[in-house]
Motif scaffolding. Structure first.
Motif, short mmCIF file in Angstrom:
data_model
loop_
_atom_site.label_atom_id
_atom_site.label_comp_id
_atom_site.label_asym_id
_atom_site.label_seq_id
_atom_site.Cartn_x
_atom_site.Cartn_y
_atom_site.Cartn_z
N GLU A 150 31.90 37.41 35.18
CA GLU A 150 33.14 37.79 35.86
C GLU A 150 34.13 36.63 35.90
OE1 GLU A 150 31.36 41.01 39.10
OE2 GLU A 150 31.30 38.87 39.55
N THR A 229 29.52 44.57 41.00
CA THR A 229 30.57 44.19 40.07
C THR A 229 31.66 45.25 39.98
OG1 THR A 229 31.04 43.47 37.80
CG2 THR A 229 29.38 45.19 38.07
N LEU A 231 33.51 45.18 37.19
CA LEU A 231 33.67 45.34 35.75
C LEU A 231 33.16 46.70 35.30
CD1 LEU A 231 32.43 41.86 34.43
CD2 LEU A 231 34.80 42.67 34.59
#
Length: 367
Positions: A150, A229, A231
C-alpha cells in the motif's frame, strides 16, 4: 526498437528457443517444470488447443481495438504479467526490467512476494504494479507486506490461495535446485530465505524454504484482509466454482482461475476447462481472470469468449527476459498485442466486448 527475435521462428516459440540457449539448465527446469508427472502442465496447453472460435463474417470490420480495462484501470490489451518468483535468476535487472517493459506495453505487472527486487524499487519504474501476496505463517509479517504494498503505491493486491505447500516439482528435486547467492527474497526479512540457498542433492531448497514460511489462508483470513486493505483484492488459484463464489462473497474484486501453471496439484483440471463454471458462479459479483498456459492472442480470445475479462501471462515473459532483458520482454508483449488485435479482426470483432460474444466449439476428443 529493433526486434531481438527477428530471425527466430514465428510467434513466441522463437523466444523460447532463444531463452533456452542462454539459460542455465537447472534454472530452465525451474521455469519450465511442473509438479508430479507434469500431467496438468501438459493439459493446460492441450485444452486450449482443443478450443475453436467461430468467426463472425459480413461485419465490414477493417480494424480492431484490443484495449480495455483491468481492475478499473486502462490496459492496452486484456493481459497482465503474472506473478513469478526470483526473476533475477534470468537477468540481472530481474523484476525491474519486466516492470519497465510492462509499463511501455501498457499492461499491469504483478509482483511476487518472492520477488528478487523490493516492491518499492519496482513501483518506482512507473509500472502499474499489483502485489501478489503469499500467506505467511506469521500474521504480523503478512500485515507488514500488505502495508508495504500500500505505502509503495501498488494498485491492487492479489492473494494466492493454492499453495498450502509447494507441489513436488521433480525437476528441481533431481537438480537439488537452490538459489545462487546473488538472488534473494527481497521483500522478506533479511536472512529469512536462508533455506532457499542451501544446496542439498535430491532436495528442492525452494520447497524447503516455502514449507517453513507459508501458512494456509482461510475464508476468515480473506475477510480480514478485505477489511484491512482498500486496494482492489484479487484471489488467485481458484478452480472450483464454489470457492470462487465464496471469495466473491468475501469481497474479492476478481478471482483468477488458475492451476498455478501446472506447478501445484498434478491432476487438477486445465484452468480453461473450469473458466465457464467459475464465470457463471460469480457473474455480477466480481471479475474473472485466467492463467496457466496462455501463449497466443487466440488464447486470450478463447478466455474472453468463455467469461474472463482478461488473462495473466507467465513463462513467455521469462523467456523474453532471459534472452534479451527488458527489450526481450517488450518484444514478447508486442507480439502478443499484435496477435490479440489480429485475432479480433479475423473473428469479426471490433473490440473486447465483441470477443465476449464469440461462440466456442471443442474440436478435440469430443469433436
Amino acid at each position: 526498437m529493433s526486434a531481438p527475435f527477428a530471425d527466430a521462428p514465428p510467434g513466441l516459440a522463437g523466444v523460447r528457443n532463444a531463452a533456452r540457449a542462454v539459460t542455465d539448465p537447472a534454472v530452465w527446469d525451474f521455469v519450465e517444470g511442473g509438479s508430479g508427472a507434469e500431467t496438468t502442465l501438459a493439459a493446460n496447453r492441450a485444452a486450449l488447443d482443443g478450443l475453436a472460435l467461430l468467426p463472425r463474417v459480413l461485419t465490414g470490420r477493417t480494424g480492431a481495438d484490443p484495449s480495455g480495462r483491468l481492475l478499473g484501470t486502462d490496459a492496452a490489451m486484456p493481459v497482465a504479467v503474472a506473478p513469478m518468483a526470483y526473476q533475477s535468476l534470468l537477468h540481472p535487472e530481474g523484476e525491474q526490467a519486466v516492470a519497465r517493459a510492462a509499463r511501455a506495453a501498457g499492461v499491469p505487472f504483478v509482483l511476487s512476494t518472492l520477488s528478487s527486487r523490493p516492491v518499492e524499487a519496482v513501483v518506482a519504474t512507473g509500472a502499474d504494479v499489483w502485489f501478489q501476496l503469499y500467506w505467511l505463517r506469521e500474521r504480523t509479517r503478512t500485515d507488514e507486506l500488505v502495508a508495504r504494498a500500500e505505502d509503495s503505491g501498488c494498485r491492487a493486491l492479489m492473494v494466492t490461495v493454492d499453495v498450502p505447500a509447494m507441489g513436488r516439482r521433480w525437476r528441481d528435486v533431481r537438480n537439488g535446485f537452490s538459489l545462487p547467492p546473488h538472488v534473494r527474497a527481497a521483500n522478506l526479512e533479511p536472512g529469512s530465505d536462508e533455506r532457499a540457498h542451501r544446496s542439498t542433492p535430491g532436495v528442492s531448497a525452494l520447497a524447503d524454504h516455502t514449507r517453513s514460511l507459508f501458512g494456509v489462508p482461510t475464508l476468515r483470513d480473506l475477510e480480514r484482509l478485505r477489511r484491512r486493505t482498500s486496494l482492489p483484492l484479487v484471489v488467485k488459484g481458484v478452480l472450483d466454482a464454489r470457492d470462487a463464489r465464496r471469495a466473491a462473497e468475501c469481497g474479492a474484486d476478481a478471482v483468477v482461475v488458475s492451476n498455478h501453471g501446472g506447478r501445484q496439484f498434478d491432476g487438477a483440471p486445465p484452468s480453461i476447462a473450469q473458466l465457464p463454471s467459475v464465470a457463471e458462479a460469480v457473474a455480477g459479483l466480481c471479475a474473472v481472470l485466467l492463467d496457466s498456459g496462455i501463449r497466443t492472442g487466440t488464447d486470450v480470445l478463447r478466455a474472453l469468449a468463455l467469461g474472463a475479462s482478461g488473462v495473466l501471462i507467465g513463462r513467455p515473459v521469462l523467456w523474453g527476459l532471459a534472452a534479451h532483458g527488458e527489450e526481450g520482454v517488450a518484444e514478447v508483449l508486442c507480439v502478443l498485442r499484435d496477435e490479440v488485435r489480429e485475432a479480433l479482426l479475423l473473428t469479426g470483432c471490433a473490440d473486447l466486448a465483441d470477443a465476449a460474444e464469440l461462440r466456442v466449439r471443442r474440436w478435440a476428443a469430443d469433436a
